[in-house]
Every structure is written in C-alpha cells, then in structure tokens.
Design a protein around this motif. Structure first.
Motif, PDB file in Angstrom:
ATOM      1  N   PRO A   1      12.441  12.350  -7.667  1.00 38.39           N
ATOM      2  CA  PRO A   1      12.379  11.016  -8.259  1.00 38.39           C
ATOM      3  C   PRO A   1      13.160  10.027  -7.386  1.00 38.39           C
ATOM      4  O   PRO A   1      13.723  10.397  -6.352  1.00 38.39           O
ATOM      5  CB  PRO A   1      13.058  11.213  -9.609  1.00 38.39           C
ATOM      6  CG  PRO A   1      14.075  12.271  -9.342  1.00 38.39           C
ATOM      7  CD  PRO A   1      13.464  13.186  -8.307  1.00 38.39           C
ATOM      8  N   LEU A   2      13.190   8.793  -7.812  1.00 37.01           N
ATOM      9  CA  LEU A   2      13.930   7.748  -7.090  1.00 37.01           C
ATOM     10  C   LEU A   2      15.292   7.580  -7.738  1.00 37.01           C
ATOM     11  O   LEU A   2      15.388   7.152  -8.897  1.00 37.01           O
ATOM     12  CB  LEU A   2      13.150   6.432  -7.147  1.00 37.01           C
ATOM     13  CG  LEU A   2      13.812   5.226  -6.498  1.00 37.01           C
ATOM     14  CD1 LEU A   2      14.030   5.450  -5.013  1.00 37.01           C
ATOM     15  CD2 LEU A   2      12.991   3.970  -6.737  1.00 37.01           C
ATOM     16  N   ALA A   3      16.346   7.895  -6.988  1.00 38.06           N
ATOM     17  CA  ALA A   3      17.698   7.814  -7.561  1.00 38.06           C
ATOM     18  C   ALA A   3      18.087   6.356  -7.766  1.00 38.06           C
ATOM     19  O   ALA A   3      17.825   5.496  -6.928  1.00 38.06           O
ATOM     20  CB  ALA A   3      18.701   8.519  -6.651  1.00 38.06           C
TER      21      ALA A   3
ATOM     22  N   LEU B   1      11.998   2.245 -10.076  1.00 31.86           N
ATOM     23  CA  LEU B   1      11.657   2.971 -11.294  1.00 31.86           C
ATOM     24  C   LEU B   1      12.074   4.415 -11.024  1.00 31.86           C
ATOM     25  O   LEU B   1      12.056   4.862  -9.882  1.00 31.86           O
ATOM     26  CB  LEU B   1      10.147   2.880 -11.574  1.00 31.86           C
ATOM     27  CG  LEU B   1       9.679   3.476 -12.913  1.00 31.86           C
ATOM     28  CD1 LEU B   1      10.194   2.640 -14.088  1.00 31.86           C
ATOM     29  CD2 LEU B   1       8.155   3.532 -12.979  1.00 31.86           C
ATOM     30  N   HIS B   2      12.418   5.147 -12.068  1.00 26.12           N
ATOM     31  CA  HIS B   2      12.937   6.489 -11.834  1.00 26.12           C
ATOM     32  C   HIS B   2      11.924   7.407 -11.171  1.00 26.12           C
ATOM     33  O   HIS B   2      12.291   8.363 -10.504  1.00 26.12           O
ATOM     34  CB  HIS B   2      13.497   7.107 -13.115  1.00 26.12           C
ATOM     35  CG  HIS B   2      12.632   6.946 -14.320  1.00 26.12           C
ATOM     36  ND1 HIS B   2      12.340   5.723 -14.877  1.00 26.12           N
ATOM     37  CD2 HIS B   2      11.985   7.858 -15.090  1.00 26.12           C
ATOM     38  CE1 HIS B   2      11.563   5.889 -15.932  1.00 26.12           C
ATOM     39  NE2 HIS B   2      11.333   7.175 -16.082  1.00 26.12           N
ATOM     40  N   TRP B   3      10.624   7.153 -11.328  1.00 22.64           N
ATOM     41  CA  TRP B   3       9.623   8.026 -10.699  1.00 22.64           C
ATOM     42  C   TRP B   3       9.414   7.708  -9.208  1.00 22.64           C
ATOM     43  O   TRP B   3       8.955   8.580  -8.454  1.00 22.64           O
ATOM     44  CB  TRP B   3       8.284   7.889 -11.412  1.00 22.64           C
ATOM     45  CG  TRP B   3       8.316   8.120 -12.879  1.00 22.64           C
ATOM     46  CD1 TRP B   3       8.183   7.177 -13.858  1.00 22.64           C
ATOM     47  CD2 TRP B   3       8.504   9.377 -13.569  1.00 22.64           C
ATOM     48  NE1 TRP B   3       8.267   7.771 -15.106  1.00 22.64           N
ATOM     49  CE2 TRP B   3       8.460   9.108 -14.959  1.00 22.64           C
ATOM     50  CE3 TRP B   3       8.699  10.697 -13.149  1.00 22.64           C
ATOM     51  CZ2 TRP B   3       8.608  10.112 -15.929  1.00 22.64           C
ATOM     52  CZ3 TRP B   3       8.840  11.688 -14.109  1.00 22.64           C
ATOM     53  CH2 TRP B   3       8.795  11.398 -15.472  1.00 22.64           C
ATOM     54  N   GLY B   4       9.696   6.465  -8.820  1.00 23.58           N
ATOM     55  CA  GLY B   4       9.476   6.063  -7.430  1.00 23.58           C
ATOM     56  C   GLY B   4       9.519   4.558  -7.304  1.00 23.58           C
ATOM     57  O   GLY B   4       9.633   3.848  -8.312  1.00 23.58           O
ATOM     58  N   PRO B   5       9.427   4.030  -6.079  1.00 26.78           N
ATOM     59  CA  PRO B   5       9.470   2.571  -5.886  1.00 26.78           C
ATOM     60  C   PRO B   5       8.142   1.920  -6.283  1.00 26.78           C
ATOM     61  O   PRO B   5       7.066   2.463  -6.008  1.00 26.78           O
ATOM     62  CB  PRO B   5       9.691   2.416  -4.370  1.00 26.78           C
ATOM     63  CG  PRO B   5      10.122   3.756  -3.871  1.00 26.78           C
ATOM     64  CD  PRO B   5       9.496   4.760  -4.796  1.00 26.78           C
ATOM     65  N   TYR B   6       8.251   0.758  -6.921  1.00 21.89           N
ATOM     66  CA  TYR B   6       7.097  -0.085  -7.257  1.00 21.89           C
ATOM     67  C   TYR B   6       7.259  -1.376  -6.457  1.00 21.89           C
ATOM     68  O   TYR B   6       8.152  -2.181  -6.713  1.00 21.89           O
ATOM     69  CB  TYR B   6       7.075  -0.391  -8.749  1.00 21.89           C
ATOM     70  CG  TYR B   6       6.041  -1.426  -9.169  1.00 21.89           C
ATOM     71  CD1 TYR B   6       4.694  -1.281  -8.834  1.00 21.89           C
ATOM     72  CD2 TYR B   6       6.402  -2.539  -9.922  1.00 21.89           C
ATOM     73  CE1 TYR B   6       3.746  -2.226  -9.240  1.00 21.89           C
ATOM     74  CE2 TYR B   6       5.460  -3.474 -10.340  1.00 21.89           C
ATOM     75  CZ  TYR B   6       4.136  -3.322  -9.989  1.00 21.89           C
ATOM     76  OH  TYR B   6       3.201  -4.249 -10.385  1.00 21.89           O
TER      77      TYR B   6
ATOM     78  N   ILE C   1       7.811  19.744  -1.030  1.00 17.86           N
ATOM     79  CA  ILE C   1       8.444  18.563  -1.619  1.00 17.86           C
ATOM     80  C   ILE C   1       7.415  17.446  -1.805  1.00 17.86           C
ATOM     81  O   ILE C   1       6.598  17.208  -0.909  1.00 17.86           O
ATOM     82  CB  ILE C   1       9.580  18.077  -0.690  1.00 17.86           C
ATOM     83  CG1 ILE C   1      10.577  19.223  -0.433  1.00 17.86           C
ATOM     84  CG2 ILE C   1      10.263  16.834  -1.250  1.00 17.86           C
ATOM     85  CD1 ILE C   1      11.233  19.764  -1.677  1.00 17.86           C
ATOM     86  N   GLY C   2       7.488  16.755  -2.945  1.00 15.55           N
ATOM     87  CA  GLY C   2       6.585  15.647  -3.210  1.00 15.55           C
ATOM     88  C   GLY C   2       7.306  14.408  -3.699  1.00 15.55           C
ATOM     89  O   GLY C   2       8.321  14.502  -4.396  1.00 15.55           O
ATOM     90  N   GLY C   3       6.788  13.252  -3.321  1.00 15.94           N
ATOM     91  CA  GLY C   3       7.320  11.980  -3.801  1.00 15.94           C
ATOM     92  C   GLY C   3       6.210  10.946  -3.837  1.00 15.94           C
ATOM     93  O   GLY C   3       5.131  11.170  -3.274  1.00 15.94           O
ATOM     94  N   VAL C   4       6.467   9.819  -4.484  1.00 16.28           N
ATOM     95  CA  VAL C   4       5.429   8.795  -4.635  1.00 16.28           C
ATOM     96  C   VAL C   4       6.008   7.386  -4.496  1.00 16.28           C
ATOM     97  O   VAL C   4       7.206   7.159  -4.647  1.00 16.28           O
ATOM     98  CB  VAL C   4       4.739   8.886  -6.013  1.00 16.28           C
ATOM     99  CG1 VAL C   4       4.182  10.279  -6.265  1.00 16.28           C
ATOM    100  CG2 VAL C   4       5.670   8.478  -7.143  1.00 16.28           C
ATOM    101  N   PHE C   5       5.106   6.446  -4.202  1.00 15.32           N
ATOM    102  CA  PHE C   5       5.419   5.021  -4.370  1.00 15.32           C
ATOM    103  C   PHE C   5       4.106   4.326  -4.693  1.00 15.32           C
ATOM    104  O   PHE C   5       3.024   4.848  -4.409  1.00 15.32           O
ATOM    105  CB  PHE C   5       6.063   4.425  -3.108  1.00 15.32           C
ATOM    106  CG  PHE C   5       5.113   4.209  -1.981  1.00 15.32           C
ATOM    107  CD1 PHE C   5       4.466   2.973  -1.814  1.00 15.32           C
ATOM    108  CD2 PHE C   5       4.845   5.216  -1.072  1.00 15.32           C
ATOM    109  CE1 PHE C   5       3.568   2.775  -0.778  1.00 15.32           C
ATOM    110  CE2 PHE C   5       3.949   5.022  -0.034  1.00 15.32           C
ATOM    111  CZ  PHE C   5       3.313   3.807   0.120  1.00 15.32           C
TER     112      PHE C   5
ATOM    113  N   ALA D   1       6.732  18.057   3.311  1.00 14.40           N
ATOM    114  CA  ALA D   1       6.858  17.105   2.201  1.00 14.40           C
ATOM    115  C   ALA D   1       5.678  16.158   2.269  1.00 14.40           C
ATOM    116  O   ALA D   1       5.217  15.799   3.357  1.00 14.40           O
ATOM    117  CB  ALA D   1       8.162  16.322   2.287  1.00 14.40           C
ATOM    118  N   LEU D   2       5.220  15.779   1.097  1.00 13.13           N
ATOM    119  CA  LEU D   2       4.061  14.902   0.983  1.00 13.13           C
ATOM    120  C   LEU D   2       4.460  13.713   0.114  1.00 13.13           C
ATOM    121  O   LEU D   2       5.049  13.880  -0.947  1.00 13.13           O
ATOM    122  CB  LEU D   2       2.927  15.678   0.322  1.00 13.13           C
ATOM    123  CG  LEU D   2       1.519  15.112   0.329  1.00 13.13           C
ATOM    124  CD1 LEU D   2       0.998  14.971   1.767  1.00 13.13           C
ATOM    125  CD2 LEU D   2       0.602  16.049  -0.461  1.00 13.13           C
TER     126      LEU D   2
END
Lengths: 195, 195, 195, 195
Positions: free
Chosen positions: A126-128, A139-144, A89-93, A52-53
């Motif tokens: 995404p960010l649940a 935010l639904h895409w990830g934490p800000y 797996i990918g995710g962002v912040f 995961a990245l």
C-alpha cells in the motif's frame, strides 16, 4: 538484480508521465532495474521477468481504462493457472480528471488493479501515509494523481504528485529487494516444525 | 406522506451538520416528511416507518464509524429475514478529515453503507453529476464532505457541500415520492403477461 | 521470533474455530510465535508487538462485525498517525452463514479489513490459488469460511476450510519470517543510488 | 412502453444464456419491451432508448470482461457529460468459472458495473433476498451464475440460476414501469415547497 515493471495505459500522456515519475523513484533504490511500458506493448514473457509489478491507469467511469483491463485479461490472465508470480510484489497508482472532489472512483479502480495481482498470489504494497506528498493525492491503496481541477480543467501531473509517485516506487522497489534477500536463505523458507 | 430518515454517527458534530443539510434538502420536496437521528437513538420500529433511508458516517480507517456498523448489525440486521424494506429508497453520504487528497477511503465506506441497504432489497440512489456543488466532494455514490484541509486541519462543513447534500436529499426524497405515486396503481404492479 | 497475531470477533464460535485453525498453520512455520485473541480483549500495546496481524470477522450485512469495526477504530486507529506498523504483514479471513451462494458480501468485508491495515502501511498477503482447500472457500483476498449451507442451515467449520486457513496462516507467517530476515541486512535497506 | 436492455460479453455462451434468462423474466412484466445484445454490437443511440439497462459480464481476474469495460468506456462514457440517463434504472449480473468457492471476485465486478451506471445517475436495483433461486448464486448486488464446479469443471447455467435471473429481470422491469407511471404526474415532480 530485482526488476520493477510499471505497466500503464495513457490517453493524453498524464498517466505515462506518472509512470515515469514512479519508475524514477524505483530506480533510485540500489540494485533495482526499473522499467515502464504501455499495456498494449507487453507479452507474457515481458511480465514473467518482473520481480515487482506496478499497474497504473486512468479512472474511466469509475474503473480502470479498458486497455488495462484487456492487458489484465489477456496477459496477466495467462499466469492465473500457475504459481510463477506467487509472492512477487505488486503496487498500483491511478490518474484522474473530470468533475468532482472525491476521487471519482479511484478507490474501486485501485482495488480492481490490486485484485488482478492478488489473483496471482502477489504481495500488495500500500501507500504509506508518511510518504512525501501524501497530502496531494495520497490514498492508502496507492497514489491518485489528479490531472485536472475539481471542475475538470486539465493540467499536467503536479510536482507534489511526482514526489508521491517516486516515494511509492521506492517503497515497492525496496520490497522487491527485501524479497530477493530473504530468498537467499532457503533453509528458513517453508520450513515446518513438524518436519 | 413519504418519510425520509437520515441516520448518522458523529464525533465532532460535522456529520450531524451534514445530516441536517441533507435533511433540509429532502424537506423541501412537496409531500415529504424529513427527519434525522443518531444511530444510537433508533430502534427497529423507528426505521420501519421510513420510506427512504439515508446513512451518513465519518470515514474511519477506510470504512464506516463503528457506531454506524453497530446500528447496521443490530437494527438494520433485524430486517434482513423479511421483506419490509424491499423496494424502499436508500442513499448515503460520508464525511472525512485526516491527511490525503484522494478521499481517504470514502468510496469503500459508501459502498458498505449502500450494501447494508442492498441486503434489504432497497433501491439505491446515486449522486447525479449535475447536482449543484458536485465539484466540492461529489462522487457518483454520494457526497463526500471534507471537514479538513488535505493536511488535516479541521474546518466546518463548507457551504458548497451543504448545497450538494441538500441536492442529494432532494433527489432521494423525490425518488420516495415517485415510489408512492407508482404504488397507487396496483393494477400495473407485479403484473404478468402469462397471467 | 516473529509474532503472528490473529484478532477476531465471534458470535457462535465459528470464527473463533477458524482463527484457531489459521493460528495452527502459522505456528507450524519455524521461528514463529502464533497467537489469537478476541477483538474486545486487546489493547494498543498487544497489537504493537505483532509482526503480522490477521483480522477475521463474520460477514454481517455485507461488512465486518461491528465489534471488529470498534477494534479497528479504537485500537488500530491509534497507530494511524505513526509509522510503527509500516511494512509489517497483514492478512484476513471471514466467515459466513445466511442464505445465498455468492459470498454474501465476503469480498467487500475482506477489502475493508485489508484497508484498515493498508491505512497503517502494512504489506498485504493474499490467498494463493494453490493453497490446499482453495476450492472450499478460496478467494484471492483470503479464505471465506461458510458455516452454513446455501439455504442457511448452520454447520461447523468444514475440515477443508481448516486446511485452507492453516495454509493461509503459514503463508502469512512465512512473509513475517522473510521480513525479519531482510531486516538483518540494513545496509541494503532504503539505500539510494544518489547517496 | 419501457425498454429493458441487457448488455453482455460472453466467451463460451454461458453469459449469453444468462442474459437470455434475465431478459425472459423482464419480458413477462406487462408493458415492457425486453431485449439483449452483445457489448460490441451497440452504439450510443441503441443505449439512449433504454429505460432500464442491465450489464452482465463474466468475472475475469476479479473484475469485468475487458470487452464490457471497452463498452463502458467508449459507449456509456459518452453519456457522462449529459443527464440523459439520470434516474433511469440499472441492474447487474455476473457469471463465473475457475477454482474457488467464494465468488472469485464477483462482488467487486458487480460494484464496477453498478458504478458505471451510478456515474450516469441511474437508480440501482439490487437483488432481493426473497427472489426464487437466491440460494443458488444470490448476492445482494445481483445474481452470480456459476458455470463451473468449485474445482473448475464447466457446466451450463443451472436452472435454479435461470429462475434467479428471471426474477431479477422482472424486478428491474417493474422498477422501469414504476418510473414511467410516476413520470405521468409531472406536477408532483421536482416540486419545491419554497416555490
């Protein structure tokens, strides 16, 4: 043992702190090896071992930090022609300062980070909404992660944001674990009724 | 006398209030006729007289209110094959409630609204950072008016946001005035050195 | 048996044809029940049984068809306050006509569709670059099915696009199967080293 | 005499060629001084004299070239805290190669380029649908210049795209001329009925 690698660029240390909070959350999931590293320190081989990245960046002028973009172009870009990262797996912040109460471009920044991983065929987490701390930068895409007041006065990563980052890290790690479980059952994979 | 038309959809009246605040700001610019109307009340002919168009919407599930989208498809869409709206002025604002401290999708919503006007060749006016009230919902694409706390408790349009909306309305109206000035000098228009 | 539900709106039948091609691809994955339905025919309960959801829309004025947006607001929106859809699988495709050789807004349309599912915590499956037919409408977010030449002359869904849609459907279905496998091992789920 | 400055990064010369075609179109508008320069050659002072700014980039991994991002962060970013660029004119174009027939991320790339100028309060000029060559890479946000077939075989900038770029350059230059006309009538500017 799935590896979760968080890659970030940081100007003043806030984004590094956020990366650490997310990594701690990922590390709490059983069977996961969670690490973090700066964008300018990583090679193609370092990324190739990540199940995961997570990409984390300050928002600069409404999009990702140029050092993250350089990493995306020069390191992630080398995976583009192959299928190595497909299905991982990918995710962002992202983090932000400056003036303004509406995210300052955090959404487009997250989408560009997600997009780089979509280019590699990675599955995006995404960010649940029920992640603890969601009301503090969710935010639904990830934490800000705001590291400044709305008038621009700088402050450290708030504790509520640390919870949010840790929760997102755990969700991403869990997705990597799930993927590793599913891959132990190759008979169920890519099967075709017509076969 | 340039006309600035603000089109909106509103569930609980917050977006209507925001549309009114923006319209008041536009109306203060000398020589401007500023109006507002709901998306479901307008025809193609109503829009055709607008020198500037402002689209305002609540953020629903990360994008514009479906009634705004219906207006975009069925009313604005009728301008697509022609050049009537080309070079006219466009601006946007959005409102939001719900849980989360990172805009809830306000940026993508603003971009879709801007995009509908870009499809018609309209010139897009962003929200300048030095507009009074920018720290209360300011985003470079337009104002984001939170009508709820970050945990989702509803409240009216804040006064600071009214200032921001009025300032954005004035900037949009001024751009419409500027365009009408420039158009009085046709000799300077579309001229070509090779001619 | 994981269910893959494709939801679409269609003006002239092209998007329906594309939904059918994607559904056929999903249906070829062993153990999957793949269905498709129009956006205006579905209730909350119909969606609640879907392990994977695919949203398909024509691009209208640079964003999704207003009937898709109504479905997103009124049907998907009802899932927003709960966690029912969290971790389920999501994917998208879009169709397009009109003039222009650069996608006509297909990317922002796909992002808004993805965003609606991200709001529900669903895991997003991009379109892998090595999917057969990728050169005919492949974008990393999902397939873009042109049903017109670049000058706007309408034609049916090209066969190469059907392959691309089927491949995307199969990838989405496989992700749903993988998730169902992983969920059979609850001991490995949401575990916490500190526990 | 309004100045139109096109800033670009180029790997193989295609984006430079596109920048030249756009500059030629801008230069044909009477009273305009049109120039182009690489992103790594410009300082804050070079940009400060531009009445209109055009940003051009290859699409790399779904977003702008990292050298353009570095320019945005380090050069354009210096204008962020002031109002020097407010109301000036902005436009974009992008180029692309690689595999895929749906723009490869050109839209998000254009939006990030537009966003950098929106951060400075610049007025954004989209690409009008009736610009000659629109069917060859026309998108409402700006021209997308494919320099490869959909299977990725490289080729030069097509002539139809040169027309499209030139037309976009002319429209941007004309908007800069219009602004300079309007600014000769300060009595009509920022006037307020309440004054």
């Amino acid at each position: 043992m799935p590896t979760v690698l968080t890659v970030y660029a940081s100007d003043y240390g806030h984004t590094r702190d956020a990366a650490m909070a997310l990594t701690e959350g990922a590390d709490r999931v059983r069977g996961v090896d969670a690490r973090h590293a700066t964008a300018d320190s990583l090679t193609h081989d370092d990324v190739a071992v990540a199940d995961a990245l997570v990409l984390g960046s300050p928002v600069h002028m409404g999009s990702m930090h140029w050092e993250m973009k350089r990493f995306v172009d020069l390191v992630l870009g080398r995976f583009w022609s192959g299928a190595v990262m497909r299905g991982r797996i990918g995710g962002v912040f992202v983090t932000g300062g400056g003036v303004g109460g509406a995210g300052g471009g955090c959404e487009l920044t997250m989408l560009s980070l997600h997009g780089a991983m979509a280019e590699l065929g990675m599955h995006l987490i995404p960010l649940a909404r029920d992640t603890p701390g969601f009301e503090h930068g969710g935010l639904h895409w990830g934490p800000y992660v705001r590291c400044a007041t709305s008038t621009g006065a700088a402050h450290p990563v708030p504790n509520e944001c640390r919870d949010l980052l840790a929760g997102h890290g755990a969700a991403i790690a869990q997705a990597a674990v799930d993927r590793s479980i599913a891959r132990r059952f190759p008979a169920l994979h890519l099967s075709d009724r017509s076969a």
